[in-house]
Design a protein around this motif. Sequence first.
Motif, mmCIF file in Angstrom:
data_model
loop_
_atom_site.group_PDB
_atom_site.id
_atom_site.type_symbol
_atom_site.label_atom_id
_atom_site.label_comp_id
_atom_site.label_asym_id
_atom_site.label_seq_id
_atom_site.Cartn_x
_atom_site.Cartn_y
_atom_site.Cartn_z
ATOM 1 N N ASN A 59 0.854 -1.190 0.000
ATOM 2 C CA ASN A 59 0.000 0.000 0.000
ATOM 3 C C ASN A 59 0.891 1.241 0.000
ATOM 4 N N GLN A 60 0.261 2.411 -0.035
ATOM 5 C CA GLN A 60 1.038 3.647 -0.032
ATOM 6 C C GLN A 60 1.711 3.860 1.325
ATOM 7 N N TYR A 61 2.824 4.583 1.306
ATOM 8 C CA TYR A 61 3.542 4.976 2.520
ATOM 9 C C TYR A 61 3.373 6.476 2.716
ATOM 10 N N VAL A 62 3.637 6.945 3.928
ATOM 11 C CA VAL A 62 3.567 8.369 4.218
ATOM 12 C C VAL A 62 4.938 8.822 4.706
ATOM 13 N N ARG A 63 5.530 9.806 3.995
ATOM 14 C CA ARG A 63 6.801 10.373 4.428
ATOM 15 C C ARG A 63 6.493 11.659 5.194
ATOM 16 N N LEU A 64 6.909 11.691 6.453
ATOM 17 C CA LEU A 64 6.669 12.835 7.330
ATOM 18 C C LEU A 64 7.967 13.605 7.516
ATOM 19 N N LYS A 65 7.942 14.897 7.213
ATOM 20 C CA LYS A 65 9.127 15.738 7.350
ATOM 21 C C LYS A 65 8.899 16.774 8.443
#
Length: 137
Positions: A59-65
């Motif tokens: 599934n999609q991933y979430v990149r948090l900055k």
Amino acid sequence: LPGALTRTFGLVKGIKGNPSYFEAMGLDLGIVGSEMAPPPPGEILAPDLTAIILPGDANQYVRLKFLKRGHEYVVIESRRGSGAWEVLTQTNQSPYVDERDLLVAGQAEVREYRARYWDNAKPSSDWCNVLRVTVGP
């Protein structure tokens, strides 16, 4: 050897007391640090958290900055569906990638994220505004 810490502090004091010393030297040597305790929560701004959706394996991933702005760590929590907030990480490196599987395989879900600074083993800011992201298969 015994007394090493005392000798080290004496060396640093001698370096900083030298007339040719300036702060850039101290930064290069790693002997300049915060001498004041961080302010209590509410007196400093919360971190800014941004998210980008990335393609993933299942599934999609979430990149948090985020930016640390001189703080030791950032704690990131997440909530999915009607669940409780759960700690994802306490990190000192940005970005953090949320690679968790979907709660129900093949079904998109809304994930909420929040972050705050963490210094000297305790929270040092309020939570940032909640960030909502839809993650799909």
